[in-house]
Design a protein around this motif. Structure first.
Motif, PDB file in Angstrom:
ATOM      1  N   SER A  35      -0.933 -16.321  14.657  1.00  0.00           N
ATOM      2  CA  SER A  35      -2.046 -15.619  15.572  1.00  0.00           C
ATOM      3  C   SER A  35      -3.337 -16.373  15.288  1.00  0.00           C
ATOM      4  O   SER A  35      -3.621 -16.867  14.469  1.00  0.00           O
ATOM      5  N   GLU A  36      -4.218 -16.052  16.372  1.00  0.00           N
ATOM      6  CA  GLU A  36      -5.480 -16.324  16.257  1.00  0.00           C
ATOM      7  C   GLU A  36      -6.278 -16.017  14.996  1.00  0.00           C
ATOM      8  O   GLU A  36      -7.041 -16.732  14.422  1.00  0.00           O
ATOM      9  N   ARG A  37      -6.191 -14.723  14.464  1.00  0.00           N
ATOM     10  CA  ARG A  37      -6.616 -14.095  13.332  1.00  0.00           C
ATOM     11  C   ARG A  37      -6.166 -15.044  12.114  1.00  0.00           C
ATOM     12  O   ARG A  37      -6.936 -15.398  11.144  1.00  0.00           O
ATOM     13  N   HIS A  38      -4.757 -15.095  11.932  1.00  0.00           N
ATOM     14  CA  HIS A  38      -4.235 -16.196  11.056  1.00  0.00           C
ATOM     15  C   HIS A  38      -4.728 -17.428  10.799  1.00  0.00           C
ATOM     16  O   HIS A  38      -5.197 -17.936   9.913  1.00  0.00           O
ATOM     17  N   LEU A  39      -4.854 -18.108  12.308  1.00  0.00           N
ATOM     18  CA  LEU A  39      -5.460 -19.266  11.964  1.00  0.00           C
ATOM     19  C   LEU A  39      -6.800 -19.502  11.853  1.00  0.00           C
ATOM     20  O   LEU A  39      -7.164 -20.450  11.186  1.00  0.00           O
ATOM     21  N   ALA A  40      -7.708 -18.360  12.330  1.00  0.00           N
ATOM     22  CA  ALA A  40      -9.119 -18.346  11.951  1.00  0.00           C
ATOM     23  C   ALA A  40      -9.191 -18.300  10.412  1.00  0.00           C
ATOM     24  O   ALA A  40     -10.110 -18.940   9.696  1.00  0.00           O
ATOM     25  N   GLU A  41      -8.229 -17.381   9.799  1.00  0.00           N
ATOM     26  CA  GLU A  41      -8.450 -17.528   8.202  1.00  0.00           C
ATOM     27  C   GLU A  41      -8.095 -18.849   7.349  1.00  0.00           C
ATOM     28  O   GLU A  41      -8.698 -19.111   6.510  1.00  0.00           O
ATOM     29  N   ALA A  42      -6.863 -19.337   8.088  1.00  0.00           N
ATOM     30  CA  ALA A  42      -6.576 -20.605   7.243  1.00  0.00           C
ATOM     31  C   ALA A  42      -7.483 -21.768   7.555  1.00  0.00           C
ATOM     32  O   ALA A  42      -7.671 -22.446   6.552  1.00  0.00           O
ATOM     33  N   PHE A  43      -8.255 -21.789   8.425  1.00  0.00           N
ATOM     34  CA  PHE A  43      -9.266 -22.710   9.088  1.00  0.00           C
ATOM     35  C   PHE A  43     -10.590 -22.509   8.235  1.00  0.00           C
ATOM     36  O   PHE A  43     -11.553 -23.617   8.093  1.00  0.00           O
ATOM     37  N   GLY A  44     -10.600 -21.370   8.184  1.00  0.00           N
ATOM     38  CA  GLY A  44     -12.053 -20.732   7.856  1.00  0.00           C
ATOM     39  C   GLY A  44     -12.932 -21.200   8.868  1.00  0.00           C
ATOM     40  O   GLY A  44     -14.172 -21.262   8.626  1.00  0.00           O
ATOM     41  N   VAL A  45     -12.730 -20.544   9.990  1.00  0.00           N
ATOM     42  CA  VAL A  45     -13.496 -20.774  11.147  1.00  0.00           C
ATOM     43  C   VAL A  45     -13.367 -19.407  12.169  1.00  0.00           C
ATOM     44  O   VAL A  45     -12.872 -18.388  11.715  1.00  0.00           O
ATOM     45  N   SER A  46     -14.418 -19.295  13.014  1.00  0.00           N
ATOM     46  CA  SER A  46     -14.014 -17.996  13.878  1.00  0.00           C
ATOM     47  C   SER A  46     -13.131 -18.198  14.857  1.00  0.00           C
ATOM     48  O   SER A  46     -12.645 -19.065  15.126  1.00  0.00           O
ATOM     49  N   ARG A  47     -12.740 -16.926  15.293  1.00  0.00           N
ATOM     50  CA  ARG A  47     -11.580 -16.776  16.258  1.00  0.00           C
ATOM     51  C   ARG A  47     -12.054 -17.476  17.641  1.00  0.00           C
ATOM     52  O   ARG A  47     -11.080 -17.809  18.093  1.00  0.00           O
ATOM     53  N   PRO A  48     -13.169 -17.366  18.095  1.00  0.00           N
ATOM     54  CA  PRO A  48     -13.505 -17.970  19.265  1.00  0.00           C
ATOM     55  C   PRO A  48     -13.475 -19.724  19.125  1.00  0.00           C
ATOM     56  O   PRO A  48     -13.038 -20.351  20.121  1.00  0.00           O
ATOM     57  N   ALA A  49     -13.782 -20.103  18.025  1.00  0.00           N
ATOM     58  CA  ALA A  49     -13.748 -21.522  17.899  1.00  0.00           C
ATOM     59  C   ALA A  49     -11.959 -21.886  17.923  1.00  0.00           C
ATOM     60  O   ALA A  49     -11.444 -22.949  18.458  1.00  0.00           O
ATOM     61  N   VAL A  50     -11.162 -20.909  17.287  1.00  0.00           N
ATOM     62  CA  VAL A  50      -9.647 -21.336  17.332  1.00  0.00           C
ATOM     63  C   VAL A  50      -9.259 -21.371  18.801  1.00  0.00           C
ATOM     64  O   VAL A  50      -8.420 -21.944  19.308  1.00  0.00           O
ATOM     65  N   ARG A  51      -9.746 -20.048  19.403  1.00  0.00           N
ATOM     66  CA  ARG A  51      -9.467 -19.946  21.102  1.00  0.00           C
ATOM     67  C   ARG A  51      -9.893 -21.015  21.670  1.00  0.00           C
ATOM     68  O   ARG A  51      -9.056 -21.510  22.686  1.00  0.00           O
ATOM     69  N   GLU A  52     -10.943 -21.571  21.560  1.00  0.00           N
ATOM     70  CA  GLU A  52     -11.371 -22.852  22.376  1.00  0.00           C
ATOM     71  C   GLU A  52     -10.478 -23.937  22.067  1.00  0.00           C
ATOM     72  O   GLU A  52      -9.902 -24.745  22.956  1.00  0.00           O
ATOM     73  N   ALA A  53     -10.130 -24.097  20.600  1.00  0.00           N
ATOM     74  CA  ALA A  53      -9.047 -25.218  20.313  1.00  0.00           C
ATOM     75  C   ALA A  53      -7.878 -25.170  21.022  1.00  0.00           C
ATOM     76  O   ALA A  53      -7.069 -26.031  21.481  1.00  0.00           O
ATOM     77  N   LEU A  54      -7.170 -23.901  21.138  1.00  0.00           N
ATOM     78  CA  LEU A  54      -5.985 -23.735  21.644  1.00  0.00           C
ATOM     79  C   LEU A  54      -5.958 -23.790  23.084  1.00  0.00           C
ATOM     80  O   LEU A  54      -5.130 -24.348  23.700  1.00  0.00           O
ATOM     81  N   SER A  55      -7.091 -23.526  23.534  1.00  0.00           N
ATOM     82  CA  SER A  55      -7.219 -23.897  25.249  1.00  0.00           C
ATOM     83  C   SER A  55      -7.346 -25.439  25.350  1.00  0.00           C
ATOM     84  O   SER A  55      -6.577 -25.795  26.343  1.00  0.00           O
ATOM     85  N   ARG A  56      -7.990 -26.183  24.543  1.00  0.00           N
ATOM     86  CA  ARG A  56      -7.774 -27.716  24.798  1.00  0.00           C
ATOM     87  C   ARG A  56      -6.358 -28.037  24.455  1.00  0.00           C
ATOM     88  O   ARG A  56      -5.973 -28.948  25.377  1.00  0.00           O
TER      89      ARG A  56
END
Length: 244
Positions: A35-56
């Protein structure tokens, strides 16, 4: 599987890491991403950053994002576009020779057809542009400078062909090739050093000689393809020998 992001462009790093694992096969087609939350935790970044990456990643054809469902990995071979070629050419710091060969094949086949189409659609602006590029090729002697002039020449040929599809394909092939330009300089001199053949191709396009343009383009591109294929064979042989 993932590493904390150290650089400022967090979404770019997330994109790079996930894309590398999809293209490398670590994340197989059909697999679900956390999930976005787990990815954000794994990468150590914010959820918006994950969301933007997933969109790309979705735009590149690497993942499929569905509202309320897990993000799944797509089969990039059937879903992605040629813009991925630069990433596929080099993996883990080593060239993927199979991809390199496919780029050479595309370059050789598409170049002929682009030249033929250019001969049917050349305008008054085509001739001076091609002549200027040929003059630079004839005056140059540095292998890298000659490659830049050759790319400029082909830019004008693609412009003369006036095909958006061919232009986008050319852009992808050029972007895939440019990072290796210096490394390929000594090999491709057999092609970019033949200003006479570029002049022959320019003459055929300006004269609206479709067959002549296709033949001249083929003769020119065959030189580079043959030289690069030989270099690839030697590189593969050397790698196989080192493994044994």
């Amino acid at each position: 599987m993932f590493e904390p992001i150290a650089r400022k462009s967090a979404s770019g790093e997330v994109y790079d890491q996930i894309a590398a694992r999809v293209l490398g096969g670590d994340l197989a087609a059909g697999a679900s991403l956390p999930s976005e939350r787990h990815l954000a935790e794994a990468f150590g970044v914010s959820r918006p950053a994950v969301r933007e990456a997933l969109s790309r990643l979705a735009h590149a054809g690497l993942v499929e994002v569905r509202q309320g469902e897990a993000t799944s990995v797509r089969d990039f071979r059937t879903q992605a576009g040629p813009e991925l070629l630069p990433r596929l050419l080099v993996r883990d710091g080593r060239p993927d020779w199979g991809v390199v060969r496919s780029v050479l094949e595309a370059r050789q086949l598409i170049g002929r057809q682009v030249a033929r189409l250019a001969a049917t659609r050349a305008t008054a602006e085509t001739q001076p542009r091609l002549r200027e590029s040929v003059a630079r090729l004839a005056a140059g002697d540095d292998p890298v400078t000659l490659q830049v002039a050759a790319l400029e020449f082909w830019e004008h040929v693609v412009d003369a062909a006036d095909s958006l599809a061919f232009r986008l394909i050319f852009n992808s092939l050029r972007n895939a090739y440019e990072p290796a330009m210096t490394a390929m300089a000594g090999v491709l001199i057999v092609e970019v050093g033949r200003a006479d053949l570029y002049e022959r191709l320019a003459d055929a396009i300006v004269a609206r000689d479709e067959d002549g343009a296709e033949h001249a383009a083929g003769e020119l591109l065959d030189l580079g393809t043959s030289a690069l294929t030989t270099a690839i064979d030697q590189a593969e042989h050397g790698e196989a020998r080192n493994r044994t």
